[in-house]
Design a protein around this motif. Structure first.
Motif, PDB file in Angstrom:
ATOM      1  N   SER A   2      70.208   3.687 -20.476  1.00 16.92           N
ATOM      2  CA  SER A   2      69.831   3.473 -21.866  1.00 16.92           C
ATOM      3  C   SER A   2      68.312   3.402 -21.990  1.00 16.92           C
ATOM      4  O   SER A   2      67.605   3.041 -21.069  1.00 16.92           O
ATOM      5  CB  SER A   2      70.471   2.167 -22.348  1.00 16.92           C
ATOM      6  OG  SER A   2      70.000   1.847 -23.628  1.00 16.92           O
ATOM      7  N   LYS A   4      66.955   1.406 -24.176  1.00 10.74           N
ATOM      8  CA  LYS A   4      66.710   0.098 -24.777  1.00 10.74           C
ATOM      9  C   LYS A   4      66.639  -0.965 -23.687  1.00 10.74           C
ATOM     10  O   LYS A   4      67.238  -0.829 -22.621  1.00 10.74           O
ATOM     11  CB  LYS A   4      67.822  -0.265 -25.755  1.00 10.74           C
ATOM     12  CG  LYS A   4      67.878   0.647 -26.963  1.00 10.74           C
ATOM     13  CD  LYS A   4      68.942   0.166 -27.911  1.00 10.74           C
ATOM     14  CE  LYS A   4      68.946   1.065 -29.145  1.00 10.74           C
ATOM     15  NZ  LYS A   4      69.866   0.565 -30.145  1.00 10.74           N
ATOM     16  N   SER A   5      65.921  -2.028 -23.988  1.00 13.68           N
ATOM     17  CA  SER A   5      65.856  -3.159 -23.059  1.00 13.68           C
ATOM     18  C   SER A   5      67.139  -3.968 -23.136  1.00 13.68           C
ATOM     19  O   SER A   5      67.764  -4.080 -24.187  1.00 13.68           O
ATOM     20  CB  SER A   5      64.675  -4.065 -23.405  1.00 13.68           C
ATOM     21  OG  SER A   5      63.470  -3.401 -23.187  1.00 13.68           O
ATOM     22  N   THR A   6      67.524  -4.541 -21.997  1.00 10.40           N
ATOM     23  CA  THR A   6      68.675  -5.437 -21.938  1.00 10.40           C
ATOM     24  C   THR A   6      68.154  -6.867 -21.990  1.00 10.40           C
ATOM     25  O   THR A   6      67.190  -7.210 -21.316  1.00 10.40           O
ATOM     26  CB  THR A   6      69.472  -5.222 -20.642  1.00 10.40           C
ATOM     27  OG1 THR A   6      69.854  -3.851 -20.562  1.00 10.40           O
ATOM     28  CG2 THR A   6      70.716  -6.088 -20.623  1.00 10.40           C
ATOM     29  N   GLU A  20      74.605 -11.195 -22.882  1.00  9.58           N
ATOM     30  CA  GLU A  20      73.916 -10.035 -22.312  1.00  9.58           C
ATOM     31  C   GLU A  20      74.070  -8.903 -23.320  1.00  9.58           C
ATOM     32  O   GLU A  20      75.183  -8.429 -23.554  1.00  9.58           O
ATOM     33  CB  GLU A  20      74.541  -9.658 -20.972  1.00  9.58           C
ATOM     34  CG  GLU A  20      73.905  -8.463 -20.313  1.00  9.58           C
ATOM     35  CD  GLU A  20      74.553  -8.107 -18.985  1.00  9.58           C
ATOM     36  OE1 GLU A  20      74.470  -6.925 -18.610  1.00  9.58           O
ATOM     37  OE2 GLU A  20      75.129  -9.006 -18.338  1.00  9.58           O
ATOM     38  N   VAL A  21      72.959  -8.520 -23.956  1.00  8.28           N
ATOM     39  CA  VAL A  21      73.010  -7.545 -25.051  1.00  8.28           C
ATOM     40  C   VAL A  21      71.853  -6.557 -24.936  1.00  8.28           C
ATOM     41  O   VAL A  21      70.895  -6.782 -24.205  1.00  8.28           O
ATOM     42  CB  VAL A  21      72.950  -8.244 -26.425  1.00  8.28           C
ATOM     43  CG1 VAL A  21      74.216  -9.016 -26.698  1.00  8.28           C
ATOM     44  CG2 VAL A  21      71.748  -9.142 -26.536  1.00  8.28           C
ATOM     45  N   GLN A  22      71.955  -5.485 -25.696  1.00  6.77           N
ATOM     46  CA  GLN A  22      70.868  -4.511 -25.813  1.00  6.77           C
ATOM     47  C   GLN A  22      69.981  -4.921 -26.985  1.00  6.77           C
ATOM     48  O   GLN A  22      70.458  -5.448 -27.979  1.00  6.77           O
ATOM     49  CB  GLN A  22      71.432  -3.098 -26.073  1.00  6.77           C
ATOM     50  CG  GLN A  22      72.334  -2.563 -24.970  1.00  6.77           C
ATOM     51  CD  GLN A  22      71.559  -2.240 -23.722  1.00  6.77           C
ATOM     52  OE1 GLN A  22      70.500  -1.645 -23.781  1.00  6.77           O
ATOM     53  NE2 GLN A  22      72.086  -2.655 -22.574  1.00  6.77           N
ATOM     54  N   SER A  23      68.676  -4.687 -26.861  1.00 11.49           N
ATOM     55  CA  SER A  23      67.764  -5.060 -27.947  1.00 11.49           C
ATOM     56  C   SER A  23      67.726  -3.958 -28.999  1.00 11.49           C
ATOM     57  O   SER A  23      67.993  -2.805 -28.675  1.00 11.49           O
ATOM     58  CB  SER A  23      66.362  -5.319 -27.392  1.00 11.49           C
ATOM     59  OG  SER A  23      65.787  -4.103 -26.956  1.00 11.49           O
ATOM     60  N   SER A  45      64.295 -10.299 -20.344  1.00 11.91           N
ATOM     61  CA  SER A  45      64.529  -8.937 -20.804  1.00 11.91           C
ATOM     62  C   SER A  45      64.176  -7.972 -19.675  1.00 11.91           C
ATOM     63  O   SER A  45      63.222  -8.190 -18.933  1.00 11.91           O
ATOM     64  CB  SER A  45      63.712  -8.647 -22.060  1.00 11.91           C
ATOM     65  OG  SER A  45      62.495  -8.052 -21.754  1.00 11.91           O
ATOM     66  N   LYS A  46      65.000  -6.937 -19.545  1.00 14.21           N
ATOM     67  CA  LYS A  46      64.756  -5.879 -18.560  1.00 14.21           C
ATOM     68  C   LYS A  46      64.605  -4.580 -19.323  1.00 14.21           C
ATOM     69  O   LYS A  46      65.490  -4.192 -20.087  1.00 14.21           O
ATOM     70  CB  LYS A  46      65.927  -5.751 -17.587  1.00 14.21           C
ATOM     71  CG  LYS A  46      65.875  -6.670 -16.429  1.00 14.21           C
ATOM     72  CD  LYS A  46      66.930  -6.281 -15.406  1.00 14.21           C
ATOM     73  CE  LYS A  46      66.880  -7.236 -14.243  1.00 14.21           C
ATOM     74  NZ  LYS A  46      67.963  -6.999 -13.298  1.00 14.21           N
TER      75      LYS A  46
END
Length: 135
Positions: A2, A4-6, A20-23, A45-46
């Motif tokens: 993805s 997007k950051s996790t 644990e979600v996507q930003s 955030s990763k």
């Protein structure tokens, strides 16, 4: 992979994230599940390249009954017998506010007494001057 950051959200020192979600994300933290006291919200955030960012936000939970005390301050040095006035009251829920018991009776502060005595003295002074002029 993805683009997007996790985002991982932790409470205190837990090793398992509560979310644990996507930003970007909107999130509601239910503090009713936490005990009263100090806590830390840790957000990790990763990004897609694997780099991490961490932010820690300390906060205090007070869902239980509020406790008010008069007669002793925090970190006070005391001796002898202390007269204390303690009141505890619940806040109800977010839909209704409990009125009964939510007001803590307090003694009148010294500066209010000073104002009352000063005003009474001023009024008495002018009352005496008025009657001395009229006669």
């Amino acid at each position: 992979m993805s683009d997007k950051s996790t985002i991982f959200i932790f409470i205190d020192e837990d090793t398992r994230p509560i979310v644990e979600v996507q930003s970007p994300v909107s999130f509601e933290l239910d503090t009713r599940k936490l005990p009263d006291g100090e806590h830390v919200l840790k957000i990790v955030s990763k990004d897609p390249s694997g780099k991490e960012g961490i932010r820690k936000i300390p906060f205090v939970v007070r869902n239980g009954p509020a406790i008010a005390i008069e007669g002793m301050k925090e970190n006070a040095v005391v001796d002898g017998v202390l007269p204390l006035m303690i009141n505890a009251y619940g806040k109800g829920d977010q839909k209704s506010f409990l009125i009964d018991g939510s007001e803590t009776p307090q003694s009148i502060p010294w500066w209010v007494w000073t104002l009352i005595i000063g005003f009474a003295g001023w009024a008495l002074f002018y009352l005496v001057r008025y009657f001395s002029i009229v006669q």
